[in-house]
Write a protein that holds these residues in place. Structure first.
Motif, mmCIF file in Angstrom:
data_model
loop_
_atom_site.group_PDB
_atom_site.id
_atom_site.type_symbol
_atom_site.label_atom_id
_atom_site.label_comp_id
_atom_site.label_asym_id
_atom_site.label_seq_id
_atom_site.Cartn_x
_atom_site.Cartn_y
_atom_site.Cartn_z
ATOM 1 N N GLN A 110 40.012 47.639 33.833
ATOM 2 C CA GLN A 110 41.396 47.723 34.018
ATOM 3 C C GLN A 110 42.462 47.711 32.973
ATOM 4 O OE1 GLN A 110 42.625 43.771 35.988
ATOM 5 N NE2 GLN A 110 40.603 43.510 35.943
ATOM 6 N N ARG A 111 43.663 47.893 33.055
ATOM 7 C CA ARG A 111 44.674 48.065 31.937
ATOM 8 C C ARG A 111 44.961 46.767 31.255
ATOM 9 N NH1 ARG A 111 46.338 52.892 29.435
ATOM 10 N NH2 ARG A 111 47.967 51.549 28.691
ATOM 11 N N VAL A 112 44.354 46.311 30.025
ATOM 12 C CA VAL A 112 44.760 44.998 29.494
ATOM 13 C C VAL A 112 46.169 44.504 29.284
ATOM 14 C CG1 VAL A 112 44.431 45.917 27.207
ATOM 15 C CG2 VAL A 112 44.116 43.429 27.564
ATOM 16 N N ASP A 113 47.114 45.778 29.112
ATOM 17 C CA ASP A 113 48.430 45.639 29.052
ATOM 18 C C ASP A 113 49.040 44.966 30.279
ATOM 19 O OD1 ASP A 113 47.763 48.334 29.584
ATOM 20 O OD2 ASP A 113 49.745 48.774 29.350
ATOM 21 N N LEU A 117 48.784 51.210 24.312
ATOM 22 C CA LEU A 117 48.505 49.924 24.226
ATOM 23 C C LEU A 117 48.853 49.436 22.855
ATOM 24 C CD1 LEU A 117 47.205 47.303 25.458
ATOM 25 C CD2 LEU A 117 44.927 48.499 24.561
ATOM 26 N N THR A 118 49.680 48.142 22.528
ATOM 27 C CA THR A 118 49.779 47.907 21.541
ATOM 28 C C THR A 118 48.802 46.686 21.369
ATOM 29 O OG1 THR A 118 51.657 46.485 21.977
ATOM 30 C CG2 THR A 118 52.440 48.542 21.635
ATOM 31 N N ASN A 119 48.732 46.360 19.821
ATOM 32 C CA ASN A 119 47.983 45.284 19.542
ATOM 33 C C ASN A 119 48.310 43.876 20.152
ATOM 34 O OD1 ASN A 119 46.153 46.496 17.788
ATOM 35 N ND2 ASN A 119 47.493 46.146 16.007
ATOM 36 N N GLU A 120 50.005 43.608 20.176
ATOM 37 C CA GLU A 120 50.325 42.638 20.887
ATOM 38 C C GLU A 120 49.796 42.606 22.340
ATOM 39 O OE1 GLU A 120 52.026 44.867 19.060
ATOM 40 O OE2 GLU A 120 52.435 43.522 17.168
ATOM 41 N N GLU A 121 50.089 43.715 23.137
ATOM 42 C CA GLU A 121 49.687 43.988 24.316
ATOM 43 C C GLU A 121 48.083 43.452 24.607
ATOM 44 O OE1 GLU A 121 52.985 47.094 26.101
ATOM 45 O OE2 GLU A 121 50.841 47.749 25.090
ATOM 46 N N LEU A 122 47.055 44.003 23.737
ATOM 47 C CA LEU A 122 45.754 43.685 23.706
ATOM 48 C C LEU A 122 45.537 42.187 23.598
ATOM 49 C CD1 LEU A 122 42.985 44.598 23.809
ATOM 50 C CD2 LEU A 122 43.243 45.124 21.383
ATOM 51 N N LEU A 123 46.406 41.652 22.714
ATOM 52 C CA LEU A 123 46.050 40.180 22.391
ATOM 53 C C LEU A 123 46.458 39.206 23.520
ATOM 54 C CD1 LEU A 123 45.044 37.735 20.773
ATOM 55 C CD2 LEU A 123 47.345 37.705 19.790
ATOM 56 N N ARG A 124 47.791 39.662 24.243
ATOM 57 C CA ARG A 124 48.110 38.918 25.302
ATOM 58 C C ARG A 124 47.412 38.806 26.506
ATOM 59 N NH1 ARG A 124 53.086 41.387 25.972
ATOM 60 N NH2 ARG A 124 52.445 42.931 27.349
ATOM 61 N N GLY A 125 46.876 40.086 26.717
ATOM 62 C CA GLY A 125 45.760 40.302 27.899
ATOM 63 C C GLY A 125 44.452 39.569 27.664
ATOM 64 N N VAL A 126 44.020 39.672 26.761
ATOM 65 C CA VAL A 126 42.797 39.020 26.313
ATOM 66 C C VAL A 126 42.999 37.552 26.439
ATOM 67 C CG1 VAL A 126 41.078 38.562 24.181
ATOM 68 C CG2 VAL A 126 41.728 40.839 25.315
ATOM 69 N N GLY A 158 36.221 34.388 43.273
ATOM 70 C CA GLY A 158 36.321 33.633 44.401
ATOM 71 C C GLY A 158 35.912 32.232 44.016
ATOM 72 N N TYR A 159 35.061 31.580 44.687
ATOM 73 C CA TYR A 159 34.344 30.527 44.230
ATOM 74 C C TYR A 159 33.647 30.319 42.876
ATOM 75 C CZ TYR A 159 32.005 25.857 44.572
ATOM 76 O OH TYR A 159 31.857 24.352 44.283
ATOM 77 N N ARG A 160 33.168 31.871 42.560
ATOM 78 C CA ARG A 160 32.780 31.897 41.458
ATOM 79 C C ARG A 160 33.229 32.919 40.673
ATOM 80 N NH1 ARG A 160 29.156 34.016 45.026
ATOM 81 N NH2 ARG A 160 28.858 36.318 44.743
ATOM 82 N N GLN A 161 33.509 32.971 39.301
ATOM 83 C CA GLN A 161 34.351 34.031 38.607
ATOM 84 C C GLN A 161 33.789 35.051 38.510
ATOM 85 O OE1 GLN A 161 35.523 32.986 34.417
ATOM 86 N NE2 GLN A 161 37.548 32.508 35.161
ATOM 87 N N SER A 162 34.431 36.467 38.481
ATOM 88 C CA SER A 162 34.107 37.654 38.434
ATOM 89 C C SER A 162 33.848 38.134 37.076
ATOM 90 C CB SER A 162 34.257 38.639 39.437
ATOM 91 O OG SER A 162 35.941 38.609 38.906
ATOM 92 N N GLY A 163 33.266 39.103 36.749
ATOM 93 C CA GLY A 163 33.213 39.630 35.279
ATOM 94 C C GLY A 163 34.604 40.444 35.104
ATOM 95 N N LEU A 164 35.000 40.397 33.811
ATOM 96 C CA LEU A 164 36.162 41.185 33.476
ATOM 97 C C LEU A 164 35.932 42.119 32.365
ATOM 98 C CD1 LEU A 164 39.307 40.679 34.188
ATOM 99 C CD2 LEU A 164 39.444 39.108 32.300
ATOM 100 N N THR A 165 36.708 43.342 32.572
ATOM 101 C CA THR A 165 36.331 44.548 31.750
ATOM 102 C C THR A 165 37.631 45.256 31.503
ATOM 103 O OG1 THR A 165 34.157 44.904 32.795
ATOM 104 C CG2 THR A 165 35.188 46.615 31.440
ATOM 105 N N PHE A 166 37.935 45.482 29.940
ATOM 106 C CA PHE A 166 39.046 46.022 29.487
ATOM 107 C C PHE A 166 38.373 47.310 28.646
ATOM 108 C CE2 PHE A 166 41.000 41.544 29.616
ATOM 109 C CZ PHE A 166 41.620 41.903 30.813
ATOM 110 N N ALA A 167 39.431 48.336 28.459
ATOM 111 C CA ALA A 167 39.279 49.187 27.753
ATOM 112 C C ALA A 167 40.191 49.646 26.761
ATOM 113 C CB ALA A 167 38.831 50.492 28.614
ATOM 114 N N PRO A 168 40.235 48.764 25.262
ATOM 115 C CA PRO A 168 41.040 49.460 24.376
ATOM 116 C C PRO A 168 40.790 50.844 23.887
ATOM 117 C CG PRO A 168 40.086 47.022 24.201
ATOM 118 C CD PRO A 168 39.239 47.839 25.090
ATOM 119 N N GLU A 169 39.629 51.249 23.826
ATOM 120 C CA GLU A 169 39.123 52.532 23.477
ATOM 121 C C GLU A 169 39.149 52.780 21.867
ATOM 122 O OE1 GLU A 169 37.945 54.128 25.823
ATOM 123 O OE2 GLU A 169 39.033 53.720 27.556
ATOM 124 N N ALA A 170 40.149 52.326 21.319
ATOM 125 C CA ALA A 170 40.159 52.292 19.930
ATOM 126 C C ALA A 170 40.414 51.093 19.196
ATOM 127 C CB ALA A 170 41.228 53.559 19.307
ATOM 128 N N GLY A 171 40.150 51.047 17.746
ATOM 129 C CA GLY A 171 40.239 49.764 17.016
ATOM 130 C C GLY A 171 41.438 49.774 16.332
#
Length: 932
Positions: free
Chosen positions: A375-378, A415-424, A390-403
């Protein structure tokens, strides 16, 4: 005529329940009453295909059509494929168990460039010639030989297929072979490499297109049209591409070879219908073993590398009420304990928090969890965090694509660096200790600084997400090699295999210094082959076929990579197209290199001579003129009208070179890509409803007020369902029946359902025991009736009794088991001889067996001590029509939790010692379990 599947699914076939077609939700329509008979095939193993949402939706839609029926088929695993060939048995549809040649239409989902070899494998196993030309030629020969119009000629296997000019104007009956077609993302984006294998291609969404095709085929059959006439009718349907009516020109373009077919073939667009997502509930564990509901189709983010985002426009939200209704109904109808919401960008579905919270509240007491794809990290915030898991936490996946920010702007990630940091950081603060991130290397304009920026970004995120008392945030990284796709702004670009390897090594060196980071890299060889096929033309059909003949298949599976690479390499070499593959492998469609060369020419730099319009640079002149040295050169996929104008793709490519971004037109201004209009519709963005008040987390009910013990059977096809799959079956049946089963405590609560003794695969039984612990008192007869209504007919429940809660578990009181064995002697015997064997065994005191432990230690066991009763049971004489060497016997032996168990193979060993001949065990039936 049905294939005798039960004779194929012997002990050496792994996971035989894959091939039974008896899932909950399977639809069996009358064969004779159907005017059009479809079989939809997913060219992958059952565990992948049966959980594919598109496969399930189209199967349900086609079976909802009057006078049409739809069955299913999947790629058999290598063990069954070998047995089909060995026994000369054709590949079959799983529900009707009929050969695929008996159907009118055979459809394949093509969602991966290298997946076409699996399709060829399935066609060959079905006895269907691989190309439309061979099918036509075979039918023509068959007709000349006097064959009846409805006969199915046998397939012929050609080891070498060279590219040929199209053969047109065959006048053939449509009944010789099914109409073979493909659909899916890969087929829609560039059908040309696969054009020789299919009668037609279905472009785009199939929900409305496939029923239209069915109606035309029904009319064609009724009118007695031949194959050519029927395909010509199909070619008039928007979204149907019939390759035989189009020819490949020397410049790589595709042109109609007759005037009565469309110049361009339009991609079809349909509105998602969540109600059709509920369907099959497999009895074996699948890749996506959950209910999946589509919430939004299409994406307008405009990531320049993303083919799905370009091929699915416009974006269409599903009404929140429809989503909630589909999930609640689907969860109760299937018994799943997990559901997933599907979209290319779930976070862009503005109603996501409200829908997720509503479902979480409605199913609060049922131990249900929600998972989302990448999903979109921003857009990730506390509202989305609150609905996940739910009762147990599911996995979480983000795709920044580039560094780096520059590279994210080039690909239009938004996606900005600020949005990336805020989401993570939001995820970390909400309790996630591990996050999965996707990155790509090899993107246009990328430098080593951008590559190393991936490692720097990960290290920065780890530094920012630290706190006393919390372990550091860990990351699982997947770093893919950019593979250019048709119909995207980056379709004119590629990177050399050597560059990919060098950049991967740069990152390996960086990540060696970092803790809490696990990195997976994509195989560069597979990326090059995907690129070679994905942007190829019709000449590659011969390469695809030869690669399959040389052993390519299941190429996306890790253990198949080496075999696939060698097969593809040899096939390319034999085809004479090595020069074309080298252009891909050497990255000769390099946009940034071309841009630098243009700059040199503009500055008068020495050695920068050349055509000023050319921005794609090659190191040598390719043979012929298929290599596009200009953005205006025709491309094999130009004949497909996706709605996005090629002119806009070129303009967006220019914006990428300038690192200029384009806004998301679902929420900002129009980007003028050309999609929106009468043919494709417009973006549909639904205003989100208010987010409901959170009703509280699920708390597993550990209360135990009653224990019920049921005696059940495992008969017929269900004997081929494994023990673990049986436990999942019971769990889902209990959920569907809404029975108050207690749950265990701990991190991952599970229902308190306990089977006394696992039954080996393939063994039938009429005496199995299962205990259920309940949170409420339920009359045993009522429990039995409600549970039976949700179980397959081959899992009968014979009786139910209430036990004391403090009574010991069934396994602890188990002392023995009674079996009935069907035995075959290798030599003909008489009933008298068999009885003598039995008496000899009963009169003996010692029969020794060498037992080997898991640690490879051996010791001697006296099997006679474990044998309590042994007798022949009818029928066991020739008067019953039974073969002379086959007979049944019943035995009772020890069976306890300490491993003191007399197994059926022990009994056959005992018989062999007495009879002095080989004894074959044909069938095992457990009659009952014996308790203290």
């Amino acid at each position: 005529m049905a294939v005798a599947v039960e004779t194929l699914l012997t002990a050496e076939i792994q996971r035989p329940a894959r091939y039974l077609g008896n899932e909950l939700g399977a639809i069996r329509k009358n064969w004779q009453s159907a005017d059009v008979r479809w079989v939809l095939t997913y060219p992958e193993l059952y565990e992948v295909g049966a959980s594919n949402l598109g496969h399930v939706i189209l199967y349900n839609i086609l079976n909802a059509q009057p006078r049409q029926m739809c069955d299913r088929a999947y790629l058999p695993a290598p063990d069954l494929a070998a047995k089909l060939r060995e026994t000369h048995t054709p590949l079959f549809a799983v529900e009707s168990r009929r050969s695929l040649t008996e159907f009118d239409i055979l459809g394949f989902s093509l969602s991966y460039e290298l997946g076409a070899t699996n399709i060829l494998e399935m066609l060959d196993l079905a006895g269907i010639p691989l190309t439309w030309r061979e099918r036509a030629e075979g039918a023509k020969r068959d007709k000349k030989a006097g064959g009846a119009e409805g006969e199915k000629p046998s397939a012929t296997h050609h080891s070498n297929t060279n590219y040929q000019l199209p053969i047109t104007n065959y006048q053939l009956p449509i009944t010789n072979y099914p109409l073979i077609f493909a659909g899916g993302q890969t087929a829609t984006s560039n059908p040309e490499p696969y054009a020789d294998f299919f009668d037609f291609i279905a472009l785009g969404d199939g929900e409305e297109l496939l029923p239209e095709i069915g109606l035309v085929v029904a009319e064609g059959k009724a009118a007695g049209l031949n194959r050519e006439e029927l395909l010509l009718d199909l070619a008039q349907i928007p979204g149907v591409y019939v390759p035989r009516f189009y020819d490949l020109a020397m410049d790589g373009s595709i042109h109609p070879n007759r005037p009565d077919v469309p110049e361009k073939i339009i991609r079809r667009v349909a509105t998602p219908i969540p109600a059709y997502s509920t369907g099959l509930v497999p009895y074996v564990e699948t890749v996506h073993d959950r209910l999946t509901i589509e919430i939004r189709r299409g994406c307008t983010r405009g990531c320049r590398f993303c083919q799905p985002g370009m091929l699915t426009r416009p974006a269409r939200d599903v009404e929140p009420e429809q989503v909630v209704e589909a999930i609640e109904t689907g969860m109760r109808a299937t018994g799943y304990n997990e559901f997933s919401l599907l979209s290319l960008s779930c976070s862009d579905y503005l109603s996501l928090p409200a829908v997720g919270m509503e479902i979480k509240n409605r199913l609060q007491n049922e131990n249900i969890s929600l998972s989302l794809p990448s999903q979109r990290v921003d857009r990730f915030d506390e509202n989305i965090a609150n609905i996940l898991g739910g009762y147990r936490q599911s996995g979480l996946t983000f795709a920044p694509e580039a560094g780096t920010q520059r590279m994210r702007d080039i690909v239009n990630k938004g996606l900005t660096n600020e949005e990336l940091l805020r989401g993570v950081k939001t995820a970390w603060e909400q309790g996630w200790d591990k996050i999965k991130l996707y990155f790509m290397i090899g993107l246009p304009g990328e430098t080593d600084i951008d590559v190393l920026g991936i490692a720097e970004t990960v290290a920065w995120l780890q530094r920012e997400c630290r706190a006393q008392g919390r372990k550091p945030l860990a990351f699982n990284l997947t770093i893919s090699n950019f593979t250019p796709k048709p119909h995207t702004p980056f379709q004119w670009h590629s990177v050399s295999t050597g560059e990919f390897q060098r950049k991967q090594e740069l990152l390996r060196q960086e990540f060696r210094r970092m803790r809490g980071v696990k990195v997976n890299f994509t195989d560069v060889r597979i990326s090059a082959m995907e690129d070679f096929i994905g942007r190829g033309d019709r000449r590659l059909s011969a390469v695809l076929r030869r690669a399959w003949e040389l052993g390519a298949g299941m190429d996306s599976w890790y253990d198949s990579v080496e075999r696939a690479y060698n097969a593809w390499g040899q096939a390319i070499a034999e085809s004479g197209l090595t020069w074309k593959y080298r252009q891909v492998e050497q990255g000769e469609w390099n946009l940034m290199q071309g841009r630098r060369e243009q700059g040199k020419r503009a500055e008068g730099v020495e050695g920068a001579e050349g055509d000023e319009e050319t921005i794609l640079v090659t190191s040598h002149q390719p043979p012929a003129t298929f290599f596009p040295d200009s953005l205006d050169r025709p491309l094999p996929w130009d004949r497909i009208d996706t709605g996005i104008e090629k002119k806009w793709l070129k303009e967006d490519l220019q914006r990428a070179m300038e690192a200029a971004t384009v806004p998301d037109c679902s929420f900002d201004g129009c980007s003028h890509c050309g999609v929106c209009g009468i043919d494709f519709g417009h973006n549909i963005v639904i205003e989100p409803p208010p987010i409901p008040q959170f009703a509280g987390q699920y708390v597993p009910n550990n209360t135990k007020v009653q224990r019920l013990r049921l005696r059940f059977g495992k008969l017929g096809d269900m004997a081929l369902v494994s023990h673990l799959d049986l436990m999942r079956l019971f769990d889902r049946a209990v959920r569907r029946a809404a029975l108050p089963v207690s749950f265990t405590a701990g991190f991952s609560p599970s229902p308190r359902i306990s089977v006394a003794l696992a039954l080996p695969l393939g063994v039938t039984s009429s005496g199995e025991i299962v205990d259920f612990e309940l949170t409420q008192i339920v009359e045993p007869a009522v429990f039995r009736q409600q549970l039976s209504s949700q179980l397959p007919i081959d899992i009968p429940i014979y009786d139910a009794i209430a036990l004391d809660l403090k009574a010991p578990a069934a396994m602890k009181t188990l002392t023995g088991a009674e079996y009935i064995l069907t035995i075959a002697a290798t030599q003909t015997t008489t009933p008298t001889q068999r009885q003598e064997w039995i008496e000899t065994i009963k009169n003996s005191t010692e029969i020794w067996w060498e037992q080997t432990t898991k640690s490879k230690k051996t010791y001697q066991v006296n099997l006679r001590d474990r044998l309590f009763e042994l007798e022949l049971v009818p029928p066991h004489n020739p008067d019953t029509g039974e073969p002379d060497n086959t007979f049944n016997l019943r035995y009772t032996g020890s069976c306890s939790q300490d491993g003191n168990h007399l197994k059926p193979e022990h009994v056959t060993f005992i018989l062999e010692q007495v009879a002095r001949q080989e004894i074959q065990l044909l069938h095992i039936h457990r009659q009952q379990l014996i308790f203290q």
